[in-house]
Design a protein around this motif. Sequence first.
Motif, mmCIF file in Angstrom:
data_model
loop_
_atom_site.group_PDB
_atom_site.id
_atom_site.type_symbol
_atom_site.label_atom_id
_atom_site.label_comp_id
_atom_site.label_asym_id
_atom_site.label_seq_id
_atom_site.Cartn_x
_atom_site.Cartn_y
_atom_site.Cartn_z
ATOM 1 N N LEU A 45 0.842 -1.201 0.000
ATOM 2 C CA LEU A 45 0.000 0.000 0.000
ATOM 3 C C LEU A 45 0.875 1.248 0.000
ATOM 4 O O LEU A 45 1.839 1.337 0.761
ATOM 5 C CB LEU A 45 -0.896 -0.015 1.238
ATOM 6 N N VAL A 46 0.544 2.221 -0.865
ATOM 7 C CA VAL A 46 1.312 3.461 -0.943
ATOM 8 C C VAL A 46 0.371 4.657 -0.849
ATOM 9 O O VAL A 46 -0.663 4.698 -1.523
ATOM 10 C CB VAL A 46 2.101 3.578 -2.272
ATOM 11 N N GLY A 47 0.733 5.627 -0.019
ATOM 12 C CA GLY A 47 0.006 6.881 0.041
ATOM 13 C C GLY A 47 0.621 7.878 -0.928
ATOM 14 O O GLY A 47 1.833 8.089 -0.920
ATOM 15 N N ALA A 57 8.436 7.116 -3.570
ATOM 16 C CA ALA A 57 7.897 6.046 -2.743
ATOM 17 C C ALA A 57 7.144 5.030 -3.591
ATOM 18 O O ALA A 57 7.215 3.823 -3.354
ATOM 19 C CB ALA A 57 6.980 6.625 -1.665
ATOM 20 N N VAL A 58 6.408 5.506 -4.592
ATOM 21 C CA VAL A 58 5.663 4.605 -5.479
ATOM 22 C C VAL A 58 6.623 3.700 -6.250
ATOM 23 O O VAL A 58 6.407 2.488 -6.359
ATOM 24 C CB VAL A 58 4.784 5.411 -6.446
ATOM 25 N N VAL A 150 3.082 -0.823 4.268
ATOM 26 C CA VAL A 150 2.679 0.542 3.921
ATOM 27 C C VAL A 150 3.932 1.330 3.583
ATOM 28 O O VAL A 150 4.904 1.319 4.337
ATOM 29 C CB VAL A 150 1.923 1.229 5.074
ATOM 30 N N VAL A 151 3.906 2.015 2.440
ATOM 31 C CA VAL A 151 5.059 2.783 1.974
ATOM 32 C C VAL A 151 4.633 4.230 1.781
ATOM 33 O O VAL A 151 3.552 4.505 1.251
ATOM 34 C CB VAL A 151 5.599 2.213 0.647
ATOM 35 N N ALA A 182 9.283 4.450 5.271
ATOM 36 C CA ALA A 182 9.416 5.830 4.819
ATOM 37 C C ALA A 182 10.595 5.879 3.855
ATOM 38 O O ALA A 182 11.714 5.536 4.217
ATOM 39 C CB ALA A 182 9.656 6.768 5.998
ATOM 40 N N VAL A 183 10.323 6.278 2.618
ATOM 41 C CA VAL A 183 11.344 6.246 1.569
ATOM 42 C C VAL A 183 12.143 7.540 1.595
ATOM 43 O O VAL A 183 11.603 8.628 1.403
ATOM 44 C CB VAL A 183 10.698 6.030 0.192
#
Length: 339
Positions: A45-47, A57-58, A150-151, A182-183
């Motif tokens: 999952l990415v916000g 991040a994606v 989660v990313v 967290a990228v």
Amino acid sequence: MRARGACAVGSKDPARPGPPPLPPYRGDSHDEMMTIVNRTQEPVLVGVDGSGSALDAVRWAAREAARRHARLRLINAFEWVPMSDLGDPRLAMNYGITSREVLQDNARVFVDDAAAAAAQVAPGVEVTGDVLTGYPVTELVAQSAHAQLVVIGDRGLGGFTGLLVGSVAVALAAHAACPVVAVRGAVAGGPPPLDGPVVVGVDGSPTSEAALAFAFEAAAMRRAPLVAVHTWQDFVVDVVMSPLLDWDAVEVEERQILAERLAGWGEKYPDVQVQRVVTKDRPAHALVEQSAGAQLVVVGSRGRGALPGLVLGSVSHALLHHAKCPVAVVRPDAADDPR
């Protein structure tokens, strides 16, 4: 609450033609005793919020989904307050509907752009997207119950990433039902590194087992070496007592603690080369130093202190601000979370 007209990636507006939409995401039902094995069926999952950091991040998450043979789910969430709630019904009549539609259209553009970025680096990964109405962090925590990871980026446009650094990172890691990444890049605003070792912090407590499990799996998937870092002066020693302590004996004991924590992992992951680092240092400082040249640093969400939230905050806060690579925060009981 899902926004009206939420769509799969590729359909910005139901009334306008576009490429065929991907199937909408449907969360699977699970028992309360969810295990890490069960979670391998869930998406990464990415916000997203339209920022360059979110797109980094994606891309990172798309590569991770490819390694895990998992789906990639993109979500954008925005807060919308009906104008009637502000006390002037004329505002609701004139601007309420229009403003919400504009926010929805912008959110769909963010999701579509993120899908395109994911396809460039991992074309074989299935991608879905949703636009949600609500507070971004709250929505991300809720959706994490149906994700294996989660990313999120480390900075952005005031959506997910703009809120991450600081106390919100602690809240997200404390309440998400799965690990949170967290990228970060080697330099501020730069892309994350794609090679180097995986670094994991080992504090000598049973709760670091979850971080070790995540780190060994990450290293195995990347065919990368693992650096296990254990610090043995994360406490204050009185200046009068310090010369009287047998520091050599303390170091031997601390090395034994790390050896005990690593016992068994080599048999499970025989192809992962492990480097042990035992140092007289603060954990945050040691991990930040080791993150230089690494492609991922992993830390557990609890430590030896009586106030685990503060332990998480001190170490993760330093990593989120100063680490030179993506940071994974692993909550030990996430797999057993009843949500």
